[in-house]
Write an enzyme that holds these catalytic residues in place. Sequence first.
Site, PDB file in Angstrom:
ATOM      1  N   TYR A  12     -64.866 -22.885 -28.617  1.00  0.00           N
ATOM      2  CA  TYR A  12     -63.990 -23.880 -29.224  1.00  0.00           C
ATOM      3  C   TYR A  12     -64.810 -25.115 -29.580  1.00  0.00           C
ATOM      4  CZ  TYR A  12     -63.117 -27.025 -25.156  1.00  0.00           C
ATOM      5  OH  TYR A  12     -63.215 -27.920 -24.129  1.00  0.00           O
ATOM      6  N   ASP A  24     -62.560 -20.501 -32.097  1.00  0.00           N
ATOM      7  CA  ASP A  24     -63.239 -19.336 -32.667  1.00  0.00           C
ATOM      8  C   ASP A  24     -63.380 -18.340 -31.515  1.00  0.00           C
ATOM      9  OD1 ASP A  24     -64.800 -17.473 -33.946  1.00  0.00           O
ATOM     10  OD2 ASP A  24     -66.629 -18.680 -33.924  1.00  0.00           O
ATOM     11  N   TYR A  28     -48.515 -24.272 -23.675  1.00  0.00           N
ATOM     12  CA  TYR A  28     -48.269 -23.627 -24.966  1.00  0.00           C
ATOM     13  C   TYR A  28     -49.324 -24.040 -25.990  1.00  0.00           C
ATOM     14  CZ  TYR A  28     -46.117 -22.373 -29.406  1.00  0.00           C
ATOM     15  OH  TYR A  28     -45.896 -21.862 -30.651  1.00  0.00           O
ATOM     16  N   ARG A  29     -49.881 -23.045 -26.676  1.00  0.00           N
ATOM     17  CA  ARG A  29     -50.874 -23.290 -27.726  1.00  0.00           C
ATOM     18  C   ARG A  29     -50.385 -22.638 -29.021  1.00  0.00           C
ATOM     19  NH1 ARG A  29     -52.145 -26.374 -24.406  1.00  0.00           N
ATOM     20  NH2 ARG A  29     -54.179 -26.720 -23.437  1.00  0.00           N
ATOM     21  N   GLY A  56     -59.066 -30.933 -20.407  1.00  0.00           N
ATOM     22  CA  GLY A  56     -59.097 -30.555 -18.996  1.00  0.00           C
ATOM     23  C   GLY A  56     -58.272 -31.474 -18.121  1.00  0.00           C
ATOM     24  N   GLY A 113     -54.970 -31.789 -17.890  1.00  0.00           N
ATOM     25  CA  GLY A 113     -53.893 -31.037 -17.250  1.00  0.00           C
ATOM     26  C   GLY A 113     -54.405 -30.074 -16.200  1.00  0.00           C
ATOM     27  N   ASP A 114     -55.554 -29.480 -16.457  1.00  0.00           N
ATOM     28  CA  ASP A 114     -56.147 -28.553 -15.483  1.00  0.00           C
ATOM     29  C   ASP A 114     -56.548 -29.283 -14.205  1.00  0.00           C
ATOM     30  OD1 ASP A 114     -55.969 -26.568 -17.491  1.00  0.00           O
ATOM     31  OD2 ASP A 114     -57.896 -27.200 -18.309  1.00  0.00           O
TER      32      ASP A 114
END
Length: 341
Positions: free
Chosen positions: A88, A104, A167-168, A279, A281-282
Site C-alpha cells: 500500500y 496494490d 470497513y474498507r 495504525g 485504530g489498531d
Amino acid sequence: MKVVTFGELMVRLQPYNYERFVQASTLEFTFGGGEANVAVSLANYGVDAAFVTKLPAHAIGQCAVNSLRRYGVDTSMIVRGGDRVGIYYNEKGASQRGSVCIYDRANSAIQLAQPSDFDWDKIFEGVDWFHFTGITPALGENVVEICRQACKAAKAHGVKISCDLNYRGKLWTREQARAAMTDLCQYVDVCISNEEDAKDVFGIEAEATDIYGGTLNHEGYKSVAKQLADKFHFEKVAITLRESHSASDNGWSAMLYDAATGEYCFSKKYELRIIDRVGGGDSFGGGLIYALLNGKSTQDAVEFAVAASALKHSIEGDYNMVSVSEVEKLAGGDGSGRIQR
C-alpha cells in the site's frame, strides 16, 4: 497470556515527510497491516503475541517476517508460499489536505491462501485471545472461509475473540461486508468499531453526529453500542470517537460498553497533533486487548486503550512502539510531553 492475530502484512511505501506522490523521487519502505500492528503493540507490552498470515518465501516475504521478529512477535505459524506481498502506498496529509492510501494487493499470498493452509487447532493450543479485523475477510470469499474456520476453532478451544469492523470500501461493497461480517460476528466476544464502520457494515448509526464537522453525540454512540451488542450478543463493544478538525489535528476518545453490567464508559479526550495516524485504530485494539486480559475495569480499560492510541499518533509507521509504563503515565493524566532526563 497468549494472543493470536490473523491478517495481511503489507509493504508500506510512502514519500518522505509530507511530499505528494507526484513530487516524490524516493519512498520509505516499511511494513504494516491491521492485525500485525495489534500483535506488535501486544509484544511491546510483554504479551506473548503471535501473528498468522501467508507470505512468499522470497526475500521481501522474509523482510516482512523480520519486521515482526524485531519486536518479539511470534512468527512461527506464518505459512510460506505464494508469489507476492501486498503493497500500500501512503501519502500523509497535513492541515486541510487529507491523507491518501492506494492499495496494490491483488493476488497477494494471503489473498490467494486456502483454508487448508492453516491448522487452527494447532495454532490455538494454549491461546487466550484471537483478533482479526474486517479488512481480512474483505480479501475474498476464500479468506472469509479461513476466518470462519479460525473463529470456529477458537470457540472450540475456549479462546476469546475480538474483531475490529474496519470497513474498507476499496476492498468490497457494503452488501458483501454485511453478509460476511454478520456471519463472522456471531463468534465475536469483543467488537471494536468507529463512527462510520457500524453504519457502513450494519446500517447502525448514531443520531445527531457529524463526523466531518466534529460534532459527537454521546447518547447516539450508546445506542449504536447497545444495538450492536443486542444483535450479536457481544460481551463488550468499543467505539472510537475521532473528531477530525483537520488532517493535522484531531480530537480522540472512545467509549466502552459492557453488556453484562449495562455500563457505558467514556474516556477522556485527547487533542492530537498528528505525526502518523495509520495504525491508530489498531493501537487502540492492542491496548484494549491488553487491558481486558489484565482484568482492568471497564473505565480503566478504555482509558488505557485511548492513551495507547493517542501516543501512536505521534509515531511514524504502522507499529505502535510504546511501553505499558508510557501508556499508564498518559492515562494517569501526564500528557505534558516534557522531556525525560
